[in-house]
Design an enzyme around this catalytic site. Sequence first.
Site, short mmCIF file in Angstrom:
data_model
loop_
_atom_site.label_atom_id
_atom_site.label_comp_id
_atom_site.label_asym_id
_atom_site.label_seq_id
_atom_site.Cartn_x
_atom_site.Cartn_y
_atom_site.Cartn_z
N ASP A 193 0.70 -1.24 0.04
CA ASP A 193 -0.03 0.05 -0.04
C ASP A 193 0.72 1.28 0.09
OD1 ASP A 193 -2.11 -1.44 0.54
OD2 ASP A 193 -2.31 -0.94 2.57
N LYS A 247 -3.86 2.68 -2.64
CA LYS A 247 -4.81 3.56 -2.83
C LYS A 247 -5.31 4.17 -1.81
CE LYS A 247 -9.65 2.46 -4.07
NZ LYS A 247 -10.37 3.15 -3.10
N MET A 269 -9.54 7.11 8.46
CA MET A 269 -9.73 7.67 7.30
C MET A 269 -10.92 8.89 7.64
SD MET A 269 -10.03 4.39 5.03
CE MET A 269 -10.68 2.96 6.28
N1 SAH Z 1 -4.87 -1.49 8.09
C1 SAH Z 1 -4.74 -0.05 8.63
C2 SAH Z 1 -5.72 0.90 8.40
C3 SAH Z 1 -5.68 1.30 6.80
S1 SAH Z 1 -6.95 2.51 6.67
C4 SAH Z 1 -4.42 -0.21 10.06
O1 SAH Z 1 -4.51 -1.29 10.74
O2 SAH Z 1 -3.94 1.02 10.52
C5 SAH Z 1 -5.98 3.91 6.52
C6 SAH Z 1 -6.21 4.95 7.68
O3 SAH Z 1 -5.46 4.42 8.79
C7 SAH Z 1 -5.75 6.22 7.38
O4 SAH Z 1 -6.73 7.27 6.85
C8 SAH Z 1 -5.47 6.86 8.91
O5 SAH Z 1 -6.75 7.38 9.56
C9 SAH Z 1 -4.82 5.55 9.51
N2 SAH Z 1 -3.40 5.56 9.50
C10 SAH Z 1 -2.71 4.73 8.98
N3 SAH Z 1 -1.32 4.69 9.29
C11 SAH Z 1 -1.47 6.13 10.09
C12 SAH Z 1 -0.37 6.40 10.62
N4 SAH Z 1 0.91 6.36 10.40
N5 SAH Z 1 -0.77 7.70 11.36
C13 SAH Z 1 -2.03 7.95 11.63
N6 SAH Z 1 -3.31 7.24 10.96
C14 SAH Z 1 -2.54 6.39 10.27
#
Ligand code: SAH
Length: 471
Positions: A247, A269, A382
Amino acid sequence: MNHYPLFADLNGRPVLLAGAGKVAERKAESLLQAGAAVRVVARELNPVFQKWADEGKIEWLGSEFHDDDLDDVFFAVAATDDYAFNRRIFQAAEQRAKLCNTVDTADLCSFTVPAVIDRSPLKIAVSSGATAPVLARKWRQIIETLIPLHTGQMAALAGKWRNAVKAKIKGTANRRRFWENLFDSRFNALAAQGNLDAAEAELAAQLDGFGAAKGEVVLVGAGPGDAGLLTLHALQAIQAADVVFHDALVSDDVLSMMRKDADKISVGKRAGSHHVQQEETNRLLVEYARQGLRVVRLKGGDPFVFGRGGEEAQVLRQANIPYRIIPGITAALGATAYAGIPLTHRDCAQSALFVTGHSKHDGHQPDWRTLALSNQTLVVYMGTLKAAETAEKLMAHGRSGDTPVAIVSNGTLPHQSVVTGRLKNLSELAENAPRPAMIVIGEVVSLRDELKWFQENPAQSRLHTLHEQAA
Ligand code: SAH
């Protein structure tokens, strides 16, 4: 110093040990473990040596050392606290062309004993060539954490099948390819799960179908960004991969763990900017695995938390491709920990809810009454695009506009930034927050002032102060 490494078979072979105190005891232990016949020269025996002598495990030659004690031993270890005595033994050994190791005295050593990672029958030795034993031990510790405990069992299985593999596969290069594939395949995963019968069956099957290997897909959680937050399983899977589909959220530090010759394919994406569509990603995963490749699908955070890991696993199941899931630290856990915000706290939050601000089915409305309850922490993935609506709905359903909120951007990365404020100002805070960003709503946010520990980018801290003033 250019030491020649070797592993010696000491079973039943006599070795001379000078000294019978604490230090000598450690030496004796490893010699006995290797099956050596230990002969001890020492003025007196400490209780442990005494017990060994009584049980016939060692032989005590008395306090006097005679040069010809060296004649029928394979080597000597000098482990007394008397430098002159140790030196006498070393010199006698040199004259008689016997190897001698003297504890903690590099100039009285013709061999050194490495720090060892023991996954018998696999052993890894680390040596600093008598320059820095503590450094060697430190590396031993690091390697120790990287080598799974089941490696020894894998080596034992491989030993059992070695001749069969030799008989079936001609050519050293082919055999090496077979073993390399095997150790990086499901065989490894099965052995790690302690399922040795299945691992052996997998070995047999791979040997049977050598040349027509079947790939697998590993759905791996890469964590929120800091590569130190990868699990050992994740690291091993990434390093074993032939191809990695990742990703946009996966950090460069994590990607740098890949083998240099592995393929790296971005299928990232992000809301707003479309890259490879999900259907296309699913198709590619199946296609590459069918070519017999070890495919890693690397996802930010955890694959099963707003990561579509479930959908991908369903596709793989339908296509009959073997798969594994390696969980990762989800952003809600990583970002809050690095922001100094505990998700729960006995005083003010008895539960935490992870929700998404974005859903596949438009029109699907969350249960705002539940989300607006007090005494809980709400973490919104998100969520920045819909922050205004979120705040408005929560307040309309009873959550106070003064509830503390934080937005953590780029959580756990060196450029992490955090802004804090009140629920009523959430949309302004969200507007300027760099992405990816995570919204945290609840009283626990106010603990950050006290618990903040992670050094954040100074440029972002300025923004933080501006927002604090605005709030
Ligand atoms: N599978 C991922 C989430 C994917 S959805 C997980 O478990 O973390 C993507 C969202 O995750 C982003 O829009 C944001 O809200 C959050 N996110 C992912 N990485 C992040 C980070 N390093 N800092 C803050 N938010 C993060």
